[in-house]
Write an enzyme that holds these catalytic residues in place. Structure first.
Site, PDB file in Angstrom:
ATOM      1  N   ARG A 212       0.830  -1.221   0.000  1.00  0.00           N
ATOM      2  CA  ARG A 212       0.000   0.000   0.000  1.00  0.00           C
ATOM      3  C   ARG A 212       0.858   1.262   0.000  1.00  0.00           C
ATOM      4  NH1 ARG A 212      -4.905  -1.862   4.011  1.00  0.00           N
ATOM      5  NH2 ARG A 212      -6.088  -2.902   2.370  1.00  0.00           N
TER       6      ARG A 212
ATOM      7  N   GLY B 237      -9.596  -7.453  -1.507  1.00  0.00           N
ATOM      8  CA  GLY B 237      -9.881  -8.448  -0.480  1.00  0.00           C
ATOM      9  C   GLY B 237      -9.388  -9.835  -0.849  1.00  0.00           C
TER      10      GLY B 237
ATOM     11  N   LYS C  37     -21.209 -15.497   1.578  1.00  0.00           N
ATOM     12  CA  LYS C  37     -22.652 -15.256   1.757  1.00  0.00           C
ATOM     13  C   LYS C  37     -23.253 -14.400   0.655  1.00  0.00           C
ATOM     14  CE  LYS C  37     -22.620 -15.294   6.766  1.00  0.00           C
ATOM     15  NZ  LYS C  37     -22.832 -14.431   7.937  1.00  0.00           N
TER      16      LYS C  37
ATOM     17  N   GLY D  57     -13.774  -3.518   0.554  1.00  0.00           N
ATOM     18  CA  GLY D  57     -15.104  -2.949   0.800  1.00  0.00           C
ATOM     19  C   GLY D  57     -15.438  -1.850  -0.199  1.00  0.00           C
TER      20      GLY D  57
HETATM   21  P1  AMP Z   1     -16.536 -13.085   1.483  1.00  0.00           P
HETATM   22  O1  AMP Z   1     -15.926 -12.353   2.644  1.00  0.00           O
HETATM   23  O2  AMP Z   1     -18.016 -13.136   1.502  1.00  0.00           O
HETATM   24  O3  AMP Z   1     -15.960 -12.651   0.150  1.00  0.00           O
HETATM   25  O4  AMP Z   1     -16.140 -14.596   1.665  1.00  0.00           O
HETATM   26  C1  AMP Z   1     -14.830 -15.072   1.552  1.00  0.00           C
HETATM   27  C2  AMP Z   1     -14.780 -16.403   2.204  1.00  0.00           C
HETATM   28  O5  AMP Z   1     -15.703 -17.276   1.573  1.00  0.00           O
HETATM   29  C3  AMP Z   1     -13.440 -17.076   2.121  1.00  0.00           C
HETATM   30  O6  AMP Z   1     -12.855 -17.032   3.386  1.00  0.00           O
HETATM   31  C4  AMP Z   1     -13.772 -18.496   1.686  1.00  0.00           C
HETATM   32  O7  AMP Z   1     -13.145 -19.462   2.489  1.00  0.00           O
HETATM   33  C5  AMP Z   1     -15.278 -18.576   1.873  1.00  0.00           C
HETATM   34  N1  AMP Z   1     -15.882 -19.585   0.993  1.00  0.00           N
HETATM   35  C6  AMP Z   1     -15.712 -19.732  -0.321  1.00  0.00           C
HETATM   36  N2  AMP Z   1     -16.378 -20.809  -0.779  1.00  0.00           N
HETATM   37  C7  AMP Z   1     -17.015 -21.363   0.278  1.00  0.00           C
HETATM   38  C8  AMP Z   1     -17.855 -22.505   0.457  1.00  0.00           C
HETATM   39  N3  AMP Z   1     -18.184 -23.284  -0.579  1.00  0.00           N
HETATM   40  N4  AMP Z   1     -18.309 -22.772   1.694  1.00  0.00           N
HETATM   41  C9  AMP Z   1     -17.967 -21.969   2.735  1.00  0.00           C
HETATM   42  N5  AMP Z   1     -17.183 -20.887   2.635  1.00  0.00           N
HETATM   43  C10 AMP Z   1     -16.700 -20.567   1.419  1.00  0.00           C
END
Ligand code: AMP
Length: 390
Positions: A36, A347, A197, A370
């Protein structure tokens, strides 16, 4: 870009106050990744070449009080000094008499680093008295902290009310490449969304679907869509409360959505779990989907082959565990080999392309997780809105 940049304003012999994102990882009082700081160098060097003096400000972590010395920006200022090959003075605070004296005493080409803006709770409250005190240190405000632009804080938004405000080169680059995805995308435009999610990403799903030709959904998010199609995802992460939303999206955009057809499944959520490769409609009781399978990777290859623009946010599997990283890394390599413009939202996807060793082959890797997500949602970022229009 419709915002003024450092090139659109006279900086000669001015005192320039610049917001940077030096929210760097630290261990034992040392900066462990200077990415950064390096990312801000082009703007810093350009400003100094204009015979301006430069005052830098940033936040670092989440200090509880000003005596939390582990959140000091001193180490970052030392890293910057060695990258620049010239001294960087360190202020004892970011406002106050002593800081004002140091700022006013700066000569052309000299650099002063202010202490963590979050040592003052007024920063996050966007307190205008505090913003005014910060602003009094300089004559021009430059914002190069894209990663903080989605927050209306005193050093990113409030301050722009008191000084002529323009963007730095890093901010300009972020807005240009992410802007393509929301304004005038090249076609075929394929978007890829992953992560845990859908509840966090529902807005971005809808915005992307209105712009792109195909939307690949992987990761935990895909499970909820597959479940909405009537599949039994067994112990996979499924957000029950989002199933209705997923159904609505499926009914409107069935021809645009690409969901996994096979999966790497595990008997527990663990790096050493037993694994199998199965079609998504054949997950046995007690198992969960943690990565996309080889047929899905082939499907991605086919869909991405003619793309002119690819935007990717979020891993398609639990890539932190080697057994479930293959889908995400294969995707990273496909993007690296693609002729398309490739834009990586920050991220986890940024760290995935780095881990896969292909970050340099991407057109643009965003520095803001974000901020890039909110930008892709079509929201106006307060730190950008506050800058002068061209
Ligand atoms: P996010 O912060 O929503 O972008 O989520 C990122 C996280 O999603 C990472 O830490 C991954 O380990 C998790 N992830 C990706 N695929 C899956 C899955 N099939 N089941 C559970 N967690 C997941």
């Amino acid at each position: 870009m419709n915002k003024k940049t450092v090139k659109d304003i006279d900086l000669k012999n001015k005192r320039v106050l610049m917001r940077v994102d030096f929210n760097v990882p630290m261990a034992d009082g040392k900066v462990t990744d200077d990415k950064r700081i390096r990312a801000a160098l082009p703007t810093i060097k350009y400003i100094l070449e204009q015979d301006a003096s430069l005052i830098l400000m940033s936040h670092l972590g989440r200090p509880k009080s000003a005596s939390d010395s582990e959140f000091s920006l001193r180490a970052a200022s030392e890293t910057l000094s060695s990258l620049l090959g010239s001294p960087v003075q360190m202020a004892p605070d970011c406002i106050g008499d002593e800081v004002e004296k140091m700022a006013k005493a700066l000569k052309p080409k000299q650099v002063l680093m202010l202490e963590n803006t979050r040592y003052h709770p007024e920063e996050e409250k966007n307190d205008l008295d505090f913003a005014k005190k910060l602003a009094s240190l300089g004559e021009v405000y430059v914002n190069d902290a894209f990663g903080s632009a989605h927050r209306a804080h005193a050093s990113t938004e409030g301050i722009a009310r008191f000084l002529p405000a323009v963007s730095g080169f890093l901010m300009e680059q972020e807005l240009e490449y992410l802007g393509r995805a929301v304004a005038n995308p090249e076609h075929p435009y394929i978007a890829i969304l992953g992560g845990a999610k859908i509840s966090d990403k529902i807005l971005v799903v809808e915005t992307l679907l209105s712009k792109c030709d195909k939307l690949i959904i992987g990761g935990g998010m895909a499970n909820t869509f597959l479940s909405a199609q009537g599949l039994n995802m067994q112990d996979s992460l499924v957000e029950k409360e989002s199933i209705e939303t997923a159904k609505t999206i499926l009914s409107k955009f069935a021809d645009k959505l690409i969901l996994p057809v096979d999966a790497i499944i595990a008997d527990k959520f663990d790096a050493n779990a037993n694994t199998q490769t199965v079609n998504v409609n054949s997950i046995p009781t007690g198992w969960r989907m943690l990565d996309v399978g080889p047929k899905t990777i082939e499907l991605y290859k086919k869909e991405l082959s003619n793309a002119k623009l690819i935007v990717w946010n979020g891993p398609v599997g639990v890539f932190e565990m080697p057994k479930f990283a293959e889908g995400t890394f294969a995707l990273a390599k496909m993007l690296a080999e693609s002729k398309a413009i490739t834009v990586i939202g920050g991220g986890d996807s940024a760290s995935a392309v780095k881990k896969a060793g292909v970050a340099k082959q991407m057109t643009h890797v965003s520095t803001g997780g974000g901020a890039s997500l909110e930008f892709l949602e079509g929201k106006e970022l307060p730190g950008v809105a506050a800058l002068l229009d061209k």
